[in-house]
Design a protein around this motif. Structure first.
Motif, short mmCIF file in Angstrom:
data_model
loop_
_atom_site.label_atom_id
_atom_site.label_comp_id
_atom_site.label_asym_id
_atom_site.label_seq_id
_atom_site.Cartn_x
_atom_site.Cartn_y
_atom_site.Cartn_z
N SER A 94 0.83 -1.20 0.00
CA SER A 94 0.00 0.00 0.00
C SER A 94 0.86 1.25 0.00
N SER A 95 0.31 2.32 -0.55
CA SER A 95 0.96 3.62 -0.44
C SER A 95 0.66 4.20 0.94
N VAL A 96 1.39 5.23 1.32
CA VAL A 96 1.14 5.83 2.63
C VAL A 96 -0.27 6.44 2.69
N GLN A 97 -0.75 6.94 1.57
CA GLN A 97 -2.11 7.48 1.55
C GLN A 97 -3.13 6.37 1.78
N GLU A 98 -2.91 5.23 1.17
CA GLU A 98 -3.83 4.09 1.35
C GLU A 98 -3.78 3.56 2.77
N ILE A 99 -2.61 3.61 3.40
CA ILE A 99 -2.49 3.18 4.80
C ILE A 99 -3.34 4.09 5.69
N LEU A 100 -3.25 5.41 5.46
CA LEU A 100 -4.02 6.35 6.28
C LEU A 100 -5.53 6.20 6.06
N ALA A 101 -5.91 5.72 4.89
CA ALA A 101 -7.34 5.54 4.59
C ALA A 101 -7.91 4.30 5.24
N ASP A 102 -7.07 3.41 5.75
CA ASP A 102 -7.51 2.16 6.38
C ASP A 102 -7.24 2.26 7.88
N PRO A 103 -8.28 2.41 8.72
CA PRO A 103 -8.06 2.59 10.17
C PRO A 103 -7.26 1.47 10.81
N GLN A 104 -7.49 0.23 10.38
CA GLN A 104 -6.76 -0.90 10.96
C GLN A 104 -5.28 -0.83 10.61
N LEU A 105 -4.99 -0.55 9.33
CA LEU A 105 -3.60 -0.42 8.91
C LEU A 105 -2.92 0.77 9.59
N THR A 106 -3.66 1.87 9.72
CA THR A 106 -3.11 3.07 10.37
C THR A 106 -2.72 2.77 11.81
N LYS A 107 -3.58 2.08 12.52
CA LYS A 107 -3.30 1.73 13.92
C LYS A 107 -2.06 0.84 14.03
N PHE A 108 -1.99 -0.17 13.16
CA PHE A 108 -0.84 -1.09 13.19
C PHE A 108 0.44 -0.34 12.82
N ALA A 109 0.39 0.46 11.75
CA ALA A 109 1.58 1.18 11.28
C ALA A 109 2.05 2.20 12.31
N THR A 110 1.11 2.85 12.99
CA THR A 110 1.48 3.84 14.01
C THR A 110 2.23 3.19 15.16
N ALA A 112 3.84 0.27 15.09
CA ALA A 112 5.14 -0.22 14.60
C ALA A 112 6.11 0.93 14.38
N GLY A 113 5.60 2.05 13.86
CA GLY A 113 6.44 3.22 13.62
C GLY A 113 6.97 3.81 14.91
N ALA A 114 6.14 3.79 15.96
CA ALA A 114 6.59 4.30 17.26
C ALA A 114 7.76 3.47 17.79
N ALA A 115 7.67 2.14 17.61
CA ALA A 115 8.76 1.27 18.05
C ALA A 115 10.02 1.53 17.24
N ALA A 116 9.87 1.67 15.92
CA ALA A 116 11.03 1.94 15.07
C ALA A 116 11.65 3.30 15.39
N THR A 271 8.91 -0.79 4.07
CA THR A 271 7.78 -1.03 4.97
C THR A 271 7.96 -0.28 6.28
N THR A 272 9.14 -0.38 6.89
CA THR A 272 9.40 0.32 8.15
C THR A 272 9.38 1.83 7.95
N VAL A 273 9.87 2.29 6.81
CA VAL A 273 9.85 3.74 6.52
C VAL A 273 8.41 4.24 6.43
N ILE A 280 5.00 9.53 12.57
CA ILE A 280 5.37 10.95 12.69
C ILE A 280 4.20 11.83 12.28
N HIS A 281 3.48 11.42 11.24
CA HIS A 281 2.30 12.17 10.81
C HIS A 281 1.25 12.21 11.92
N SER A 282 1.20 11.16 12.75
CA SER A 282 0.20 11.08 13.80
C SER A 282 0.52 11.94 15.02
N LEU A 283 1.73 12.48 15.10
CA LEU A 283 2.14 13.22 16.28
C LEU A 283 1.39 14.53 16.44
#
Length: 287
Positions: A94-110, A112-116, A271-273, A280-283
């Motif tokens: 998925s693109s980053v825009q598509e990730i933000l459009a999916d609440p489940q993916l957004t939650k998971f990515a946020t 994982a991103g916090a850990a990274a 993927t990690t990026v 970072i966008h969620s901050l």
């Protein structure tokens, strides 16, 4: 052998120790305490037989059951990765825009991103992403290169002035010490300071404004609010990255400092990026 001494009040034999006329009674330990103590010895022997216990040169005695806490942790990590596999694949596809459009993916990515971020980014940006001298605060809405999800992803992916990445963000502020006279640099600095506070010499502001228009506005804009296409900072918002105060502004104009940020895709994978970008966008400072 000396006769045993019996305490007159309690009728209990003493140990023979005496301090300042006070004798120590030789009361036996309670039965329940003794049986508990013996039980711990039996438990230790059984544990030593069943589980790893005695350290050897390169390992430890394995015990009859062959239990290994390291093997258990490794199995749990494998299971966790398998459970995350589907989500990670979705993020990879998925693109980053598509990730933000999916609440489940957004939650998971946020998450994982916090850990990274805690592993790779806190060294410069701080544990709370508030930055520091020379390192930007990622919680506000002041962005050198733009704060929407695509721009954040681009910056993390390719870095800033990172020589090993051909797509890195790059801009260079000229050393105006080779272009302007010392007095002119002071005038420009006075004008820049006047945008947010009172300069040392107000008489320098007007000539500095004209010098700014002639030499600086092409990057920073006529209103000095910056240009994200060049990574030129907003000079009118009192948010300073590398300098503080008029003397440091003069030094920056004369011989500017240029920050460098690594390109993270080659190190962490796309993927990690993406997960970092979403976090970072969620901050709160993302656009």
């Amino acid at each position: 052998m000396a006769d045993k001494h019996i305490d007159e009040i309690s009728g209990v034999e003493t140990t023979g120790h005496e301090w300042d006329g006070i004798r120590e009674l030789n009361n036996p330990l309670p039965r329940w305490w003794l049986w508990f103590f013996y039980g711990t010895i039996v438990w230790a022997i059984v544990y030593m037989i069943l589980y790893p216990a005695w350290p050897l040169l390169t390992s430890a005695t394995p015990g009859i059951w062959g239990y290994s806490s390291r093997a258990e942790v490794a199995a749990e990590i494998v299971a966790a990765k398998e459970a995350q596999g589907e989500m990670l694949q979705k993020i990879a596809d998925s693109s980053v825009q598509e990730i933000l459009a999916d609440p489940q993916l957004t939650k998971f990515a946020t998450a994982a991103g916090a850990a990274a971020f805690k592993v790779n980014c806190v060294q410069c940006h701080g544990s709370g992403a508030a930055g520091g001298a020379g390192y930007p605060n990622l919680n506000d809405d002041d962005w050198l290169w733009g704060g929407n999800i695509e721009q954040i992803h681009q910056t993390i992916s390719h870095g800033i002035r990172f020589q090993d990445d051909a797509e890195t963000r790059a801009s260079e502020m000229p050393a105006f010490g080779d272009i302007l006279k010392p007095d002119e640099i002071k005038q420009v600095a006075a004008y820049v300071v006047s945008l947010t506070e009172k300069p040392h010499n107000a008489a320098l502001v007007e000539p500095g404004k004209q010098l700014f228009a002639d030499n600086c506005a092409s990057c920073h804009g006529q209103d000095a609010k910056g240009n994200r296409e060049f990574g030129a900072p907003n000079l009118a918002d009192a948010i300073w990255l590398k300098v503080r105060g008029e003397e440091q502004i003069i030094a920056q104009i004369r011989q500017p400092k240029h920050g460098v940020m690594p390109a993270w895709t080659a190190r962490l994978g796309d993927t990690t990026v993406k997960e970092l970008a979403v976090y970072i966008h969620s901050l709160g400072g993302g656009e």
